[in-house]
Design a protein around this motif. Structure first.
Motif, short mmCIF file in Angstrom:
data_model
loop_
_atom_site.label_atom_id
_atom_site.label_comp_id
_atom_site.label_asym_id
_atom_site.label_seq_id
_atom_site.Cartn_x
_atom_site.Cartn_y
_atom_site.Cartn_z
N PHE A 40 0.81 -1.16 0.07
CA PHE A 40 0.03 0.05 0.06
C PHE A 40 0.94 1.21 -0.01
O PHE A 40 1.88 1.38 0.76
CB PHE A 40 -0.82 0.02 1.27
CG PHE A 40 -1.64 -1.17 1.31
CD1 PHE A 40 -2.99 -1.13 0.54
CD2 PHE A 40 -1.54 -2.26 2.00
CE1 PHE A 40 -3.95 -2.21 0.80
CE2 PHE A 40 -2.29 -3.33 1.99
CZ PHE A 40 -3.43 -3.47 1.38
N LEU A 41 0.52 2.20 -0.96
CA LEU A 41 1.27 3.50 -1.03
C LEU A 41 0.45 4.51 -0.78
O LEU A 41 -0.56 4.47 -1.38
CB LEU A 41 2.11 3.41 -2.45
CG LEU A 41 2.60 4.79 -2.79
CD1 LEU A 41 4.14 4.88 -1.82
CD2 LEU A 41 3.37 4.77 -4.00
N GLY A 42 0.79 5.44 0.04
CA GLY A 42 -0.29 6.66 0.48
C GLY A 42 0.42 7.59 1.47
O GLY A 42 1.74 7.42 1.63
N LEU A 43 0.01 8.44 1.80
CA LEU A 43 0.52 9.53 2.64
C LEU A 43 0.29 9.09 4.17
O LEU A 43 -1.01 8.75 4.62
CB LEU A 43 -0.12 10.80 2.47
CG LEU A 43 -0.19 11.45 0.91
CD1 LEU A 43 -0.85 12.66 0.93
CD2 LEU A 43 1.34 11.55 0.64
N LEU A 55 -3.01 5.41 6.43
CA LEU A 55 -2.77 5.91 5.05
C LEU A 55 -3.80 6.58 4.55
O LEU A 55 -4.92 5.98 4.58
CB LEU A 55 -2.02 5.00 4.31
CG LEU A 55 -0.68 4.20 4.61
CD1 LEU A 55 -0.01 3.30 3.46
CD2 LEU A 55 0.42 5.18 4.83
N GLN A 56 -3.38 7.79 3.82
CA GLN A 56 -4.38 8.57 3.35
C GLN A 56 -4.29 8.54 1.74
O GLN A 56 -2.78 8.45 1.49
CB GLN A 56 -4.11 10.09 3.72
CG GLN A 56 -5.12 11.06 3.18
CD GLN A 56 -4.82 12.25 4.01
OE1 GLN A 56 -4.24 12.56 4.97
NE2 GLN A 56 -5.11 13.59 3.40
N ASP A 57 -5.12 8.59 0.86
CA ASP A 57 -5.07 8.46 -0.36
C ASP A 57 -4.23 7.20 -0.93
O ASP A 57 -3.34 7.30 -1.89
CB ASP A 57 -4.60 9.78 -1.02
CG ASP A 57 -5.17 11.28 -0.94
OD1 ASP A 57 -6.48 11.00 -1.01
OD2 ASP A 57 -4.49 12.10 -0.62
N LEU A 82 -8.55 6.40 2.36
CA LEU A 82 -8.12 6.30 3.72
C LEU A 82 -8.13 4.87 3.98
O LEU A 82 -9.25 4.21 4.32
CB LEU A 82 -8.80 7.15 4.59
CG LEU A 82 -8.50 7.47 5.92
CD1 LEU A 82 -6.97 8.09 6.14
CD2 LEU A 82 -9.49 8.30 6.67
N ILE A 83 -7.31 4.00 4.61
CA ILE A 83 -7.10 2.84 5.05
C ILE A 83 -6.16 2.74 6.38
O ILE A 83 -5.19 3.49 6.86
CB ILE A 83 -6.34 1.80 4.02
CG1 ILE A 83 -5.09 2.16 3.59
CG2 ILE A 83 -7.36 2.02 2.65
CD1 ILE A 83 -4.40 1.02 3.04
N LEU A 84 -6.58 1.72 7.09
CA LEU A 84 -5.91 1.41 8.26
C LEU A 84 -5.44 0.21 8.14
O LEU A 84 -5.80 -1.05 7.63
CB LEU A 84 -6.83 1.48 9.60
CG LEU A 84 -6.36 0.81 10.94
CD1 LEU A 84 -6.60 1.93 11.88
CD2 LEU A 84 -6.34 -0.66 11.36
#
Length: 109
Positions: A40-43, A55-57, A82-84
């Motif tokens: 997972f790639l995100g902010l 993680l956002q986006d 948005l994921i946990l």
């Protein structure tokens, strides 16, 4: 100051330094791998006391089992938002930053 007060002051000082290090990672791109092979790639948005990462986006990347045998296969991807990511599922974690910052972040206690 009693020895108990001094010990609690040292531990709160150490934890506040760790909080500052985590704050420096906020809203940077983070790549998190999970046990089943997905990434997972995100902010980076936050981490809780249990070590769960938010993680956002986020975008999920996975390689289909039939594609794993080929070397040049592109990964499937899908946008998630948005994921946990639970700490128990996490296998790797990388933050997009300079080498110097990476080395200083590795010193988290």
């Amino acid at each position: 100051m009693s020895s108990l007060d001094a010990a609690s002051h040292r531990s709160s000082s150490g934890s506040s330094q760790n909080v500052e290090k985590v704050r420096k990672m906020l809203f940077r791109r983070m790549l998190v791998g999970v046990n089943d092979g997905r990434y997972f790639l995100g902010l980076f948005h936050c981490v809780d006391k249990q070590g769960n990462i938010l993680l956002q986006d986020a975008v999920e990347y996975r390689i289909a089992p039939s594609q794993r045998r080929r070397d040049s296969s592109p990964a499937e991807q899908r946008g998630l938002g948005l994921i946990l990511i639970p700490a128990a599922c996490r296998s790797s974690c990388h933050v997009d930053c300079s080498v110097e910052e990476s080395l200083s972040l590795l010193s988290l206690e």
